[in-house]
Design a protein around this motif. Structure first.
Motif, mmCIF file in Angstrom:
data_model
loop_
_atom_site.group_PDB
_atom_site.id
_atom_site.type_symbol
_atom_site.label_atom_id
_atom_site.label_comp_id
_atom_site.label_asym_id
_atom_site.label_seq_id
_atom_site.Cartn_x
_atom_site.Cartn_y
_atom_site.Cartn_z
ATOM 1 N N VAL A 152 0.849 -1.185 0.000
ATOM 2 C CA VAL A 152 0.000 0.000 0.000
ATOM 3 C C VAL A 152 0.889 1.242 0.000
ATOM 4 O O VAL A 152 1.719 1.412 0.904
ATOM 5 C CB VAL A 152 -0.932 0.018 1.226
ATOM 6 C CG1 VAL A 152 -1.799 1.279 1.225
ATOM 7 C CG2 VAL A 152 -1.804 -1.222 1.258
ATOM 8 N N SER A 153 0.721 2.085 -1.011
ATOM 9 C CA SER A 153 1.530 3.312 -1.116
ATOM 10 C C SER A 153 0.715 4.374 -1.821
ATOM 11 O O SER A 153 0.449 4.256 -3.025
ATOM 12 C CB SER A 153 2.822 3.035 -1.890
ATOM 13 O OG SER A 153 3.571 4.231 -2.057
ATOM 14 N N GLU A 199 1.033 -7.366 7.894
ATOM 15 C CA GLU A 199 2.130 -7.263 8.855
ATOM 16 C C GLU A 199 2.465 -5.800 9.166
ATOM 17 O O GLU A 199 3.544 -5.501 9.651
ATOM 18 C CB GLU A 199 3.356 -7.996 8.315
ATOM 19 C CG GLU A 199 3.131 -9.490 8.176
ATOM 20 C CD GLU A 199 4.240 -10.239 7.462
ATOM 21 O OE1 GLU A 199 4.177 -11.474 7.405
ATOM 22 O OE2 GLU A 199 5.188 -9.584 6.947
ATOM 23 N N GLY A 200 1.528 -4.917 8.873
ATOM 24 C CA GLY A 200 1.715 -3.511 9.214
ATOM 25 C C GLY A 200 2.179 -2.678 8.042
ATOM 26 O O GLY A 200 2.016 -3.078 6.899
ATOM 27 N N LEU A 228 -0.897 1.559 8.722
ATOM 28 C CA LEU A 228 -1.825 0.710 7.985
ATOM 29 C C LEU A 228 -2.763 -0.009 8.945
ATOM 30 O O LEU A 228 -3.978 -0.088 8.708
ATOM 31 C CB LEU A 228 -1.046 -0.299 7.139
ATOM 32 C CG LEU A 228 -1.889 -1.284 6.325
ATOM 33 C CD1 LEU A 228 -2.834 -0.571 5.366
ATOM 34 C CD2 LEU A 228 -0.989 -2.256 5.553
ATOM 35 N N PHE A 229 -2.250 -0.517 10.048
ATOM 36 C CA PHE A 229 -3.085 -1.175 11.052
ATOM 37 C C PHE A 229 -4.135 -0.202 11.588
ATOM 38 O O PHE A 229 -5.314 -0.538 11.741
ATOM 39 C CB PHE A 229 -2.189 -1.694 12.181
ATOM 40 C CG PHE A 229 -2.901 -2.490 13.243
ATOM 41 C CD1 PHE A 229 -4.145 -3.075 13.021
ATOM 42 C CD2 PHE A 229 -2.316 -2.659 14.491
ATOM 43 C CE1 PHE A 229 -4.784 -3.817 14.018
ATOM 44 C CE2 PHE A 229 -2.948 -3.394 15.492
ATOM 45 C CZ PHE A 229 -4.191 -3.958 15.250
ATOM 46 N N GLY A 230 -3.709 1.038 11.868
ATOM 47 C CA GLY A 230 -4.650 2.027 12.373
ATOM 48 C C GLY A 230 -5.777 2.307 11.403
ATOM 49 O O GLY A 230 -6.956 2.396 11.801
ATOM 50 N N TYR A 231 -5.458 2.434 10.127
ATOM 51 C CA TYR A 231 -6.494 2.713 9.133
ATOM 52 C C TYR A 231 -7.387 1.496 8.896
ATOM 53 O O TYR A 231 -8.598 1.636 8.694
ATOM 54 C CB TYR A 231 -5.861 3.190 7.834
ATOM 55 C CG TYR A 231 -5.547 4.670 7.829
ATOM 56 C CD1 TYR A 231 -6.542 5.616 7.614
ATOM 57 C CD2 TYR A 231 -4.248 5.128 8.060
ATOM 58 C CE1 TYR A 231 -6.261 6.979 7.618
ATOM 59 C CE2 TYR A 231 -3.956 6.480 8.077
ATOM 60 C CZ TYR A 231 -4.968 7.398 7.853
ATOM 61 O OH TYR A 231 -4.683 8.742 7.881
ATOM 62 N N LEU A 232 -6.814 0.307 8.912
ATOM 63 C CA LEU A 232 -7.648 -0.900 8.795
ATOM 64 C C LEU A 232 -8.632 -0.984 9.952
ATOM 65 O O LEU A 232 -9.809 -1.322 9.764
ATOM 66 C CB LEU A 232 -6.759 -2.148 8.772
ATOM 67 C CG LEU A 232 -5.949 -2.409 7.509
ATOM 68 C CD1 LEU A 232 -4.940 -3.539 7.750
ATOM 69 C CD2 LEU A 232 -6.855 -2.776 6.326
ATOM 70 N N THR A 257 0.015 0.442 16.567
ATOM 71 C CA THR A 257 -1.006 1.107 15.764
ATOM 72 C C THR A 257 -0.777 2.608 15.789
ATOM 73 O O THR A 257 -0.270 3.160 16.770
ATOM 74 C CB THR A 257 -2.421 0.756 16.270
ATOM 75 O OG1 THR A 257 -3.400 1.257 15.367
ATOM 76 C CG2 THR A 257 -2.672 1.313 17.655
ATOM 77 N N ALA A 258 -1.122 3.267 14.687
ATOM 78 C CA ALA A 258 -0.910 4.708 14.554
ATOM 79 C C ALA A 258 -1.978 5.268 13.620
ATOM 80 O O ALA A 258 -2.791 4.526 13.066
ATOM 81 C CB ALA A 258 0.490 4.995 14.023
#
Length: 236
Positions: free
Chosen positions: A107-108, A172-173, A177-181, A207-208
């Protein structure tokens, strides 16, 4: 390795593979390691928190997935190599009706990736880059999914991945990305290794990103203990 919950007892390799079998329905599973005090990295990388048993589960999760979803920053910061599996894991996948290798999905938003980066250039199957409608992707050795105009729309991206046949998606982050998911309600499972370390202040969490209003409740599926590490699987 010992299982603590729900049924205490020793865990061999076949049992471990079964314990991490994906749910029957399509799912997004996230895998992270964290310290006891919540750090997601040591010296900027997650490798310092990991260990042999965590890496063992890491490999099994990759073995089970159809696609591996990672942010471009994680690919750079963690030095991702081509997504290859050893012979035993490739054989297991083929015996269980999966492709020989999972597909790497990066993802970019700006698609500012180095075409020579090993995760792209040496990939055993053509990777996918998820980006925005206007990003320049001509130089990338990858298939392109465009989802969103100025920012990547992860809901649309996951939908397009499903349409391509990727039912089981492993992320795996990284933390953003984890925060947005999480914010989009797309996380079905979290596999979390808790390392027996106090990292101290400074490191970020796993997470961020922007806050979201509604915390999500997950249910503990199992808890394992190995070399002082807790290996936890949570699901909806």
């Amino acid at each position: 390795m010992q299982q603590l919950y729900p049924e205490p007892g020793p865990v061999d390799q076949p049992t471990l593979i079964d314990l991490y079998a994906p749910p029957p329905e399509p799912a997004v599973r996230v895998n992270f390691v964290a310290s006891l005090d919540g750090a997601g990295t040591l010296d900027g990388r997650s490798a310092g928190l990991s260990g042999p048993q965590d890496k063992r589960v890491f490999g099994i999760l990759r073995m089970h997935c159809d696609a591996l979803l990672v942010g471009a920053g994680t690919v750079r910061d963690e030095g991702y190599r081509a997504l290859r599996l050893d012979e035993d894991r490739r054989r297991w996948r083929l015996e269980h009706g999966l492709s020989e290798y999972p597909t790497l999905v990066i993802v970019s938003g700006r698609a500012d990736l180095d075409p020579a980066q090993p995760a792209l250039a040496d990939a055993p199957v053509r990777p996918i880059v998820v980006t925005t409608a206007t990003a320049d992707t001509d130089a990338l050795p990858a298939d392109i999914i465009r989802a969103g105009d100025e920012h990547v729309d992860l809901t649309a991206a996951v939908r397009q991945l499903r349409e391509r046949g990727f039912a089981q998606i492993l992320s795996e982050g990284g933390p953003t990305l984890f925060g947005y998911l999480t914010a989009r309600g797309l996380v079905d499972e979290l596999c979390l290794t808790v390392a027996p370390l106090l990292a101290g202040p400074g490191a970020g969490r796993i997470t961020a990103g922007p806050p979201h209003d509604t915390p999500e409740h997950l249910t503990l599926r199992h808890a394992l203990l190995a070399d002082g590490q807790l290996l936890l699987r949570y699901g909806r």
